[in-house]
Design a protein around this motif. Sequence first.
Motif, PDB file in Angstrom:
ATOM      1  N   LEU A 165     -10.440  14.004  -4.710  1.00  0.00           N
ATOM      2  CA  LEU A 165      -9.275  14.266  -3.797  1.00  0.00           C
ATOM      3  C   LEU A 165      -8.709  15.546  -4.174  1.00  0.00           C
ATOM      4  O   LEU A 165      -8.602  16.150  -5.347  1.00  0.00           O
ATOM      5  N   PRO A 166      -8.221  16.315  -3.274  1.00  0.00           N
ATOM      6  CA  PRO A 166      -7.291  17.471  -3.486  1.00  0.00           C
ATOM      7  C   PRO A 166      -6.162  17.047  -4.155  1.00  0.00           C
ATOM      8  O   PRO A 166      -5.621  15.976  -4.085  1.00  0.00           O
ATOM      9  N   SER A 167      -5.782  18.079  -4.998  1.00  0.00           N
ATOM     10  CA  SER A 167      -4.755  17.851  -5.930  1.00  0.00           C
ATOM     11  C   SER A 167      -3.471  17.121  -5.314  1.00  0.00           C
ATOM     12  O   SER A 167      -2.777  16.559  -5.809  1.00  0.00           O
ATOM     13  N   ASP A 168      -3.116  17.657  -4.117  1.00  0.00           N
ATOM     14  CA  ASP A 168      -2.073  17.277  -3.524  1.00  0.00           C
ATOM     15  C   ASP A 168      -1.849  15.979  -2.944  1.00  0.00           C
ATOM     16  O   ASP A 168      -1.008  15.065  -2.856  1.00  0.00           O
ATOM     17  N   VAL A 169      -2.953  15.362  -2.430  1.00  0.00           N
ATOM     18  CA  VAL A 169      -3.315  14.115  -2.119  1.00  0.00           C
ATOM     19  C   VAL A 169      -3.582  13.200  -3.257  1.00  0.00           C
ATOM     20  O   VAL A 169      -2.985  12.129  -3.211  1.00  0.00           O
ATOM     21  N   GLU A 170      -4.106  13.567  -4.310  1.00  0.00           N
ATOM     22  CA  GLU A 170      -3.968  12.885  -5.688  1.00  0.00           C
ATOM     23  C   GLU A 170      -2.648  12.493  -5.977  1.00  0.00           C
ATOM     24  O   GLU A 170      -2.042  11.616  -6.626  1.00  0.00           O
ATOM     25  N   ALA A 171      -1.814  13.598  -6.040  1.00  0.00           N
ATOM     26  CA  ALA A 171      -0.103  13.450  -6.417  1.00  0.00           C
ATOM     27  C   ALA A 171       0.431  12.503  -5.701  1.00  0.00           C
ATOM     28  O   ALA A 171       1.266  11.999  -5.814  1.00  0.00           O
ATOM     29  N   ALA A 172       0.216  12.696  -4.277  1.00  0.00           N
ATOM     30  CA  ALA A 172       0.689  11.396  -3.278  1.00  0.00           C
ATOM     31  C   ALA A 172       0.201  10.096  -3.728  1.00  0.00           C
ATOM     32  O   ALA A 172       1.202   9.241  -3.742  1.00  0.00           O
ATOM     33  N   VAL A 173      -0.911   9.769  -3.980  1.00  0.00           N
ATOM     34  CA  VAL A 173      -1.278   8.585  -4.479  1.00  0.00           C
ATOM     35  C   VAL A 173      -0.626   8.059  -5.662  1.00  0.00           C
ATOM     36  O   VAL A 173      -0.116   6.947  -5.935  1.00  0.00           O
ATOM     37  N   VAL A 174      -0.460   9.117  -6.721  1.00  0.00           N
ATOM     38  CA  VAL A 174       0.234   8.860  -7.950  1.00  0.00           C
ATOM     39  C   VAL A 174       1.648   8.437  -7.517  1.00  0.00           C
ATOM     40  O   VAL A 174       2.140   7.601  -8.063  1.00  0.00           O
ATOM     41  N   GLN A 175       2.371   9.314  -6.619  1.00  0.00           N
ATOM     42  CA  GLN A 175       3.635   8.930  -6.429  1.00  0.00           C
ATOM     43  C   GLN A 175       3.864   7.485  -5.930  1.00  0.00           C
ATOM     44  O   GLN A 175       4.866   6.701  -6.331  1.00  0.00           O
ATOM     45  N   VAL A 176       3.077   7.261  -4.842  1.00  0.00           N
ATOM     46  CA  VAL A 176       2.976   5.936  -4.194  1.00  0.00           C
ATOM     47  C   VAL A 176       2.830   4.903  -5.396  1.00  0.00           C
ATOM     48  O   VAL A 176       3.450   3.845  -5.305  1.00  0.00           O
ATOM     49  N   MET A 177       1.774   4.809  -6.199  1.00  0.00           N
ATOM     50  CA  MET A 177       1.307   4.113  -7.210  1.00  0.00           C
ATOM     51  C   MET A 177       2.710   3.754  -8.147  1.00  0.00           C
ATOM     52  O   MET A 177       2.920   2.664  -8.682  1.00  0.00           O
ATOM     53  N   THR A 178       3.454   4.955  -8.437  1.00  0.00           N
ATOM     54  CA  THR A 178       4.577   4.706  -9.448  1.00  0.00           C
ATOM     55  C   THR A 178       5.574   3.843  -8.807  1.00  0.00           C
ATOM     56  O   THR A 178       6.191   2.929  -9.400  1.00  0.00           O
ATOM     57  N   TYR A 179       5.687   4.244  -7.535  1.00  0.00           N
ATOM     58  CA  TYR A 179       6.775   3.378  -6.795  1.00  0.00           C
ATOM     59  C   TYR A 179       6.231   1.679  -6.692  1.00  0.00           C
ATOM     60  O   TYR A 179       7.154   0.950  -6.968  1.00  0.00           O
ATOM     61  N   LEU A 180       5.156   1.595  -6.509  1.00  0.00           N
ATOM     62  CA  LEU A 180       4.528   0.164  -6.471  1.00  0.00           C
ATOM     63  C   LEU A 180       4.890  -0.484  -7.898  1.00  0.00           C
ATOM     64  O   LEU A 180       5.221  -1.552  -8.000  1.00  0.00           O
ATOM     65  N   VAL A 181       4.663   0.336  -8.946  1.00  0.00           N
ATOM     66  CA  VAL A 181       4.736  -0.355 -10.164  1.00  0.00           C
ATOM     67  C   VAL A 181       6.090  -0.551 -10.363  1.00  0.00           C
ATOM     68  O   VAL A 181       6.288  -1.821 -10.659  1.00  0.00           O
ATOM     69  N   GLU A 182       7.325   0.194 -10.009  1.00  0.00           N
ATOM     70  CA  GLU A 182       8.397  -0.513 -10.068  1.00  0.00           C
ATOM     71  C   GLU A 182       8.801  -1.493  -9.275  1.00  0.00           C
ATOM     72  O   GLU A 182       9.608  -2.639  -9.789  1.00  0.00           O
ATOM     73  N   ASN A 183       8.385  -1.494  -8.245  1.00  0.00           N
ATOM     74  CA  ASN A 183       8.806  -2.796  -7.246  1.00  0.00           C
ATOM     75  C   ASN A 183       8.052  -4.110  -8.003  1.00  0.00           C
ATOM     76  O   ASN A 183       8.554  -5.224  -7.693  1.00  0.00           O
TER      77      ASN A 183
END
Length: 403
Positions: A165-183
């Motif tokens: 994935l492009p780095s910015d798309v991978e970063a978006a995935v990482v951000q969403v995954m971080t949010y999901l972990v917290e929830n």
Amino acid sequence: MSAAPVAELDLGDLGFGRGAHLIVHRALAGLPPGGRLAIRGRDPALPVHLPAWCRGRGHRVEAPEPDDRTDVVAVVVRGTADDDRWFGAERAGPALPTALRSRPPARWGLGARGALLEAGGPEARFDLDDRDLVWADVAPHLYAQAAARQWDPQTAVPWDDPFALPSDVEAAVVQVMTYLVENEQAALVVPARFVGRIHPHFREVVQLLAVQIADEARHMEVFSRRALLRGAELGTSSAGGRQSLFTLVAESDFALASFLLSVLGEGSFVDLLSFLHQFAPDPVTRRVCWLAMQDERRHVVFGMAHLEHQAQLDPLLRDRLRAAIHRRHDALVDTAGLNADVFDALVVLAAGGWHPDDVSAGFDRVQALQHAMDQGRQRRLVRLGFPPDEAAALSALHTRNFM
């Protein structure tokens, strides 16, 4: 002269050191108190072990009559200790969940439902001991379904599938995954706080919540693992997002916690996971979101079923649910709501590209997601008995953090 024995038992070479007591106990159980049992056996320690065992269990031992056979070691007269032990015993309700007690007594405590409970045990206090406060008739079926559909994070996800994935798309995935972990951390803690408070008489609910906790543990694992699949750091965590989740963890009322978490929060979470499954840029993200979505749907089903059951019996429940929504809204009114980094990451994933038209479409899709979440909350509120106009107003007060 004593009466002749009415029964005989030959232990052969078996001694009490190797299980002879089981056979003696079984033979005595078939006799009434005062019944006599002549015991034969060739184990050299039997004349010592047999009387000692009988004394410990309230049986009397007599020497054999002179005219008895020479290999009779002793005559055991059945005592009443076994019967006395179970005087006052009671069944802890039915074994099957078809006729549960409305308020099981504390003296049943940790006894297995349906077991014969010896009198005099400890009274284990469980404050959630009212059937109407915890039960749903669908609980046994949902537990069986949940147990059958457990999945292994290691084998159920194609971790080794190649993708870039492009780095910015991978970063978006990482951000969403971080949010999901917290929830999911909050979604684990909430049922965990109640499992030990529910009377074991309602064990199917306890079992179902235990599996729900296991579900959330798996979700935390796979979301964390996806976030770190291509890097070493997670995304950002907003103070407002954590405050929103803390209001769930702090709720001490089982019905209200189930309502806020499962009916409102996890219901919206199902929509989010469906959205992420649709717009996932790689096979691993798509798979973990699909697996978690199946589990979360089951959590919502139980939350709805249990509250629908309670609403039929408690005309004041809706007042309490309404108050819980307002109370949570007031507690979060000064927070920022959804982490802006999460919102932007969702737009990036939904856009699928960086052309202005792509970003515009991605933004519209996230707006449509929020609308779908609102519509779903309204439908669930209506099912719980709220008028449609009030359901719309209450849904609008739900936290902007989705969960």
